[in-house]
Structures are given as C-alpha cells and as structure tokens.
Design a protein around this motif. Sequence first.
Motif: not given
Length: 269
Positions: A21-26, A11-19
Amino acid sequence: MQLGSTSAIRCLERGCPQGSVSGPIFWNIIINDLLSKLNDLACCEIIAFADDILVCSQSRDLSATFLHAQEALNFAADWSKSFKLDFNPDKTRFMVIEKRNVCYDAFQLYLDGTPLTMVQQMKENLSASSISNYDCILSPFFIPHPSERNAINIVQFSDKSIEDFPIICYTDGSKIDGKVGFAFVVFRSGVESENFQFRIRDECTVSVAELLCLNFAVKWIYEQNSVISEYLICTDSLSSLDSLKCISSSNNIIVDIQKQLKSLRDKNI
C-alpha cells in the motif's frame, strides 16, 4: 525527507514489497529526487510515469546530443547506486531521430558501462498529462522512425456549406496569462450537444494547443458509433491546416491526426 520547514533523515535498510500500500508513495518520494536533478542537466527533457523514465536530448550537433544523453545516463547510474537501486541496461533502449541520412556507427550510449541497444521505434506508456512543446506524448504513444513511416494521404478540405453537415466540431486553442488549454464544441443539427475542455502544460505553444485540439476532435469522431458519414471540423488555425498537408512531417501530433483521418476514410467517413 523535507516537508515545509521540517526535515527528517533515515537510513534506507530495506525496500518495500511489490504491491504494498505504501510502496507507491515511497517510490514517488525517492524518484522525484532523480527527476528534479535530471531536469537541471543541459538540453534534457525528462518524462516519467511510474517507474518508466524517458530522457529526451536535443541539439543542433549530433555529437553534442549523444554527449548530453550520456551525461544523463551517467548521472542516473551514479544516483541509483547511492539509493541502492539498479536500472536495467537490457531493458533500456535509445532512438535517434534525425532528418538527414547520418551514420551512427561511431556513436554509442552506455548505462553503467553496458552498451545500450539502438532501436528504430519506441513505445512508451506515459500519461496524457505529459504533453509539452518538446515532444507530444499521449497514452499510449508510438514514435515511428522517419525513415520507416509510410506515406499518408493528406487531409481533405471541404467547400460545402456548413448546413450540409449534420455534425460540426468547432476547435480552438489559446494561451492566456501563461496558461495553455484547448476546447472543442459539437453541434448536432445546429444545436450544441457536447463540449470538451483540456488544460495542458504551460510550456506548450498555441500552435501545439491547436493541433492537440484537432487531434482530440478527430479521435472523438472516430469513437462515434453512428451511421453518419460526414463530419465537419472548423478551425481558425491556418498553420495547423498547412501542417496537416505535409506527409513527411516528423511532428507526432500531425502524424497521429493524419493516421486517424486515413482510418476514418477507410471506414467511408
């Protein structure tokens, strides 16, 4: 998420902070779902780079074109809600490319109920790999509306001998076993000095490959910092040469070549 025969559901409960490391792949994992489903819609071509998405809709009937575009927008809006994302209608624009004089007052596109703004020109920063026979997109590319394009001097052809040119570029495009590419080679005073090869999308036609090759050759000449004022480009594509004579062409590659040739002539090249 599915990898091969293994899948997992979270379940998606929160996003990734901008910038992060793992944000782009997600982001790539999530947005790929939207892109694959949009591609299944009728008469739509999808081009994406990072978080920018370009939806191209084409039809012989203007009403059908708007209908297909609206279906894509509706799907994107519904999809974004299921993933707790929002596309910004204020940053979304649409442009109509139509050769005939048509009144668009009766047509409007909406994103999640918000009317979108129609523009006469559009600029997108998309990757050079996003090249197809539907539209040619280079990074960055600029699409001028046909009604606002200024007349450009047509290409100049040479009747001189090859030996009269210190630098000669030979260009060619081909499609073999379903794979498309183009290449050009540079000769300086009769000696090969440089060669370039490019692979493009399999959907491209040979004529697109030939035009792209001419485009890259002209760009290469423009980027040279030399005192040489005469270059010769040799091509076996008669259709490309005929296309370059047309100053009213709506083909983005042809327009780009014509503009670059004019810039070269302004520099006395």
